[in-house]
Design a protein around this motif. Structure first.
Motif, PDB file in Angstrom:
ATOM      1  N   ALA A   3       0.831  -1.180  -0.153  1.00  0.00           N
ATOM      2  CA  ALA A   3       0.192  -0.026   0.144  1.00  0.00           C
ATOM      3  C   ALA A   3       0.952   1.117  -0.303  1.00  0.00           C
ATOM      4  CB  ALA A   3      -0.842  -0.075   1.251  1.00  0.00           C
ATOM      5  N   SER A   4       0.219   2.153  -0.368  1.00  0.00           N
ATOM      6  CA  SER A   4       0.947   3.697  -0.298  1.00  0.00           C
ATOM      7  C   SER A   4       1.378   4.083   0.964  1.00  0.00           C
ATOM      8  CB  SER A   4       0.279   4.806  -0.729  1.00  0.00           C
ATOM      9  OG  SER A   4      -0.699   5.130  -0.149  1.00  0.00           O
ATOM     10  N   GLN A  41      18.908 -12.337  16.231  1.00  0.00           N
ATOM     11  CA  GLN A  41      18.055 -13.060  15.205  1.00  0.00           C
ATOM     12  C   GLN A  41      17.902 -11.914  14.097  1.00  0.00           C
ATOM     13  OE1 GLN A  41      14.404 -14.358  16.818  1.00  0.00           O
ATOM     14  NE2 GLN A  41      13.456 -14.546  14.815  1.00  0.00           N
ATOM     15  N   LEU A  42      17.965 -12.374  12.944  1.00  0.00           N
ATOM     16  CA  LEU A  42      17.680 -11.386  11.770  1.00  0.00           C
ATOM     17  C   LEU A  42      16.321 -11.036  11.582  1.00  0.00           C
ATOM     18  CD1 LEU A  42      20.325 -12.949   9.269  1.00  0.00           C
ATOM     19  CD2 LEU A  42      20.543 -10.752  10.466  1.00  0.00           C
ATOM     20  N   LEU A  43      15.963  -9.786  11.143  1.00  0.00           N
ATOM     21  CA  LEU A  43      14.694  -9.639  10.828  1.00  0.00           C
ATOM     22  C   LEU A  43      14.226 -10.145   9.520  1.00  0.00           C
ATOM     23  CD1 LEU A  43      14.064  -7.528  12.991  1.00  0.00           C
ATOM     24  CD2 LEU A  43      13.473  -5.765  11.486  1.00  0.00           C
ATOM     25  N   PRO A  44      13.104 -10.247   8.871  1.00  0.00           N
ATOM     26  CA  PRO A  44      12.862 -10.572   7.685  1.00  0.00           C
ATOM     27  C   PRO A  44      13.090  -9.563   6.808  1.00  0.00           C
ATOM     28  CG  PRO A  44      10.932 -11.054   9.010  1.00  0.00           C
ATOM     29  CD  PRO A  44      11.976 -10.450   9.897  1.00  0.00           C
ATOM     30  N   ASP A  45      13.492  -9.836   5.420  1.00  0.00           N
ATOM     31  CA  ASP A  45      13.969  -8.693   4.434  1.00  0.00           C
ATOM     32  C   ASP A  45      12.978  -7.779   4.341  1.00  0.00           C
ATOM     33  OD1 ASP A  45      12.355  -9.766   2.449  1.00  0.00           O
ATOM     34  OD2 ASP A  45      14.047 -11.186   1.655  1.00  0.00           O
ATOM     35  N   GLU A  46      13.514  -6.707   3.585  1.00  0.00           N
ATOM     36  CA  GLU A  46      12.402  -5.698   3.562  1.00  0.00           C
ATOM     37  C   GLU A  46      11.465  -6.032   2.431  1.00  0.00           C
ATOM     38  OE1 GLU A  46      14.244  -2.328   1.270  1.00  0.00           O
ATOM     39  OE2 GLU A  46      15.254  -1.689   3.067  1.00  0.00           O
ATOM     40  N   ASN A  47      11.372  -6.714   1.598  1.00  0.00           N
ATOM     41  CA  ASN A  47      10.232  -7.092   0.655  1.00  0.00           C
ATOM     42  C   ASN A  47       9.274  -7.913   1.749  1.00  0.00           C
ATOM     43  OD1 ASN A  47      11.339  -6.232  -1.677  1.00  0.00           O
ATOM     44  ND2 ASN A  47      12.343  -8.088  -2.228  1.00  0.00           N
ATOM     45  N   ALA A  48       9.628  -8.929   2.546  1.00  0.00           N
ATOM     46  CA  ALA A  48       8.765  -9.679   3.572  1.00  0.00           C
ATOM     47  C   ALA A  48       8.127  -8.628   4.411  1.00  0.00           C
ATOM     48  CB  ALA A  48       9.476 -10.743   4.073  1.00  0.00           C
ATOM     49  N   LEU A  49       8.589  -7.562   5.049  1.00  0.00           N
ATOM     50  CA  LEU A  49       8.391  -6.622   5.650  1.00  0.00           C
ATOM     51  C   LEU A  49       7.100  -5.782   4.968  1.00  0.00           C
ATOM     52  CD1 LEU A  49      11.270  -5.738   7.809  1.00  0.00           C
ATOM     53  CD2 LEU A  49       9.277  -7.152   8.706  1.00  0.00           C
ATOM     54  N   CYS A  50       7.473  -5.447   3.803  1.00  0.00           N
ATOM     55  CA  CYS A  50       6.486  -4.786   3.082  1.00  0.00           C
ATOM     56  C   CYS A  50       5.209  -5.395   2.637  1.00  0.00           C
ATOM     57  CB  CYS A  50       7.303  -4.233   1.760  1.00  0.00           C
ATOM     58  SG  CYS A  50       8.328  -3.229   1.908  1.00  0.00           S
ATOM     59  N   ASP A  51       5.283  -6.784   2.515  1.00  0.00           N
ATOM     60  CA  ASP A  51       4.246  -7.561   2.143  1.00  0.00           C
ATOM     61  C   ASP A  51       3.297  -7.689   3.448  1.00  0.00           C
ATOM     62  OD1 ASP A  51       4.834  -7.810  -0.326  1.00  0.00           O
ATOM     63  OD2 ASP A  51       5.874  -9.935  -0.151  1.00  0.00           O
ATOM     64  N   GLU A  52       4.107  -7.867   4.656  1.00  0.00           N
ATOM     65  CA  GLU A  52       3.387  -8.252   5.770  1.00  0.00           C
ATOM     66  C   GLU A  52       2.555  -6.724   6.431  1.00  0.00           C
ATOM     67  OE1 GLU A  52       4.290  -8.855  10.696  1.00  0.00           O
ATOM     68  OE2 GLU A  52       5.775  -8.890   9.176  1.00  0.00           O
ATOM     69  N   PHE A  53       3.108  -5.694   6.318  1.00  0.00           N
ATOM     70  CA  PHE A  53       2.445  -4.603   6.720  1.00  0.00           C
ATOM     71  C   PHE A  53       1.842  -3.739   5.571  1.00  0.00           C
ATOM     72  CE2 PHE A  53       5.847  -5.112   9.864  1.00  0.00           C
ATOM     73  CZ  PHE A  53       5.176  -5.321  11.000  1.00  0.00           C
ATOM     74  N   VAL A  55       3.076  -1.985   3.043  1.00  0.00           N
ATOM     75  CA  VAL A  55       3.625  -0.531   2.964  1.00  0.00           C
ATOM     76  C   VAL A  55       4.620  -0.498   1.983  1.00  0.00           C
ATOM     77  CG1 VAL A  55       2.767   0.212   5.386  1.00  0.00           C
ATOM     78  CG2 VAL A  55       5.276  -0.805   4.708  1.00  0.00           C
ATOM     79  N   SER A  56       5.281   0.646   1.655  1.00  0.00           N
ATOM     80  CA  SER A  56       6.318   0.869   0.809  1.00  0.00           C
ATOM     81  C   SER A  56       7.713   0.523   1.479  1.00  0.00           C
ATOM     82  CB  SER A  56       6.390   2.048   0.190  1.00  0.00           C
ATOM     83  OG  SER A  56       6.847   3.057   1.109  1.00  0.00           O
ATOM     84  N   ARG A  57       8.749   0.388   0.830  1.00  0.00           N
ATOM     85  CA  ARG A  57      10.206   0.275   1.396  1.00  0.00           C
ATOM     86  C   ARG A  57      10.505   1.518   2.261  1.00  0.00           C
ATOM     87  NH1 ARG A  57      14.012  -2.804  -2.873  1.00  0.00           N
ATOM     88  NH2 ARG A  57      12.963  -4.671  -3.140  1.00  0.00           N
ATOM     89  N   THR A  58      10.203   2.591   1.851  1.00  0.00           N
ATOM     90  CA  THR A  58      10.616   3.869   2.503  1.00  0.00           C
ATOM     91  C   THR A  58       9.930   3.737   4.027  1.00  0.00           C
ATOM     92  OG1 THR A  58      10.417   5.190   0.420  1.00  0.00           O
ATOM     93  CG2 THR A  58      10.054   6.241   2.540  1.00  0.00           C
ATOM     94  N   ALA A  59       8.532   3.235   4.019  1.00  0.00           N
ATOM     95  CA  ALA A  59       8.130   3.214   5.507  1.00  0.00           C
ATOM     96  C   ALA A  59       8.891   2.260   6.216  1.00  0.00           C
ATOM     97  CB  ALA A  59       6.719   2.846   5.367  1.00  0.00           C
ATOM     98  N   VAL A  60       9.263   1.034   5.494  1.00  0.00           N
ATOM     99  CA  VAL A  60       9.994   0.080   6.500  1.00  0.00           C
ATOM    100  C   VAL A  60      11.246   0.676   6.937  1.00  0.00           C
ATOM    101  CG1 VAL A  60      10.950  -2.103   6.119  1.00  0.00           C
ATOM    102  CG2 VAL A  60       8.860  -1.988   5.489  1.00  0.00           C
ATOM    103  N   ARG A  61      12.006   1.087   5.821  1.00  0.00           N
ATOM    104  CA  ARG A  61      13.252   1.693   6.096  1.00  0.00           C
ATOM    105  C   ARG A  61      13.231   2.713   7.323  1.00  0.00           C
ATOM    106  NH1 ARG A  61      15.295   2.248  -0.038  1.00  0.00           N
ATOM    107  NH2 ARG A  61      15.677  -0.008  -0.685  1.00  0.00           N
ATOM    108  N   GLU A  62      12.297   3.572   7.235  1.00  0.00           N
ATOM    109  CA  GLU A  62      12.504   4.721   8.207  1.00  0.00           C
ATOM    110  C   GLU A  62      11.956   4.061   9.756  1.00  0.00           C
ATOM    111  OE1 GLU A  62      12.938   7.931   8.447  1.00  0.00           O
ATOM    112  OE2 GLU A  62      13.584   7.666   6.311  1.00  0.00           O
ATOM    113  N   ALA A  63      11.227   2.873   9.755  1.00  0.00           N
ATOM    114  CA  ALA A  63      10.877   2.295  10.809  1.00  0.00           C
ATOM    115  C   ALA A  63      12.194   1.496  11.508  1.00  0.00           C
ATOM    116  CB  ALA A  63       9.709   1.073  10.638  1.00  0.00           C
TER     117      ALA A  63
END
Length: 249
Positions: A3-4, A41-53, A55-63
């Motif tokens: 999502a945006s 422990q490693l977090l899931p990669d950006e794509n996985a977090l984007c899919d889960e939440f 949102v865009s990669r920008t939002a994940v990176r800021e988080a």
């Protein structure tokens, strides 16, 4: 498709954060504090977090940046993003305090954490009285003063109470006791919302904390031990009055 960044993850969490990245950092932060994500422990990669939440990669990176600033995560090139060791966590960060208090926890675990505190903190007070520096004593006394000043403002009172117990633990100058900081902190943050729900009870707790601080200032280790036991016995009594435990099978 993600999502945006203007979409809302969950209306119920919107009051706790003004941005999607803030909401994501809160969700991940709670998982770390609750032990769902462990140090190393490693977090899931950006794509996985984007899919889960959603949102865009920008939002994940800021988080992720927010959690790095709070000491909960570290980012390493060619390795990924992993949970930091507890010693790096910014326990007194306001968001971390809020996330701790928002966790849902079963009554049995609350009692277990209180038992841990009763086992560890009296000895910590004993060693703090013997080993504290002038700066460490100042931190302890300042925390009590802030508790006194904010008995009617529970969020500020909780912050000061947390500062007090962490200051005592750090004043032991024992790295192994300091390693228990997160467990002690969690026990305090999860139980205080039940043991100190109002100004009247906050006011009753302040003299117990001040007595500990005075014993540490006087370098009276035995008195510091006894006063911490008194305080935790009072807290345990309050907690046992409001939690419900199933009888043993």
């Amino acid at each position: 498709m993600p999502a945006s960044d203007t979409d809302v993850l969950n209306p119920a969490s919107a009051t706790l954060s003004r941005s999607l990245s803030g909401q994501i950092s809160r969700k991940l932060g709670e998982r770390i504090l609750d032990g769902q994500l462990l140090p190393g422990q490693l977090l899931p990669d950006e794509n996985a977090l984007c899919d889960e939440f959603g949102v865009s990669r920008t939002a994940v990176r800021e988080a992720v940046k927010m959690l790095v600033a709070k000491g909960l995560l570290e980012v390493r090139q060619r390795i990924g993003t992993r949970v930091q060791d507890v010693s790096h966590w910014q326990m007194l960060d306001r968001d971390v305090l809020m996330w701790h208090q928002s966790l849902t926890i079963e009554d049995e675990r609350l009692i277990s954490l209180m038992e841990l505190r009763q086992s560890i903190e009296p000895d910590a007070a004993y060693y703090a009285a013997s080993r504290r520096s002038a700066a460490q004593l100042a931190a302890i006394r300042d925390a009590v003063d802030q508790m006194q000043a904010h008995t009617g403002e529970n969020s500020e009172y909780v912050l000061a109470d947390a500062r007090f117990h962490i200051a005592v633990l750090r004043a032991t100058n024992n790295r192994y006791l300091e390693a228990l900081e997160n467990a002690i902190f969690a026990g305090l943050m999860l139980s205080i919302r039940l043991t100190n729900p109002e100004e009247r009870l906050n006011r009753q707790s302040v003299p117990l904390h001040r007595a500990i601080a005075e014993a540490i200032e006087a370098q009276d280790a035995e008195a510091a031990y006894d006063r911490m036991k008194d305080h935790l016995a009072d807290a345990a009594k309050r907690l046992s009055a409001v939690v419900k435990l199933d009888p043993p099978a």
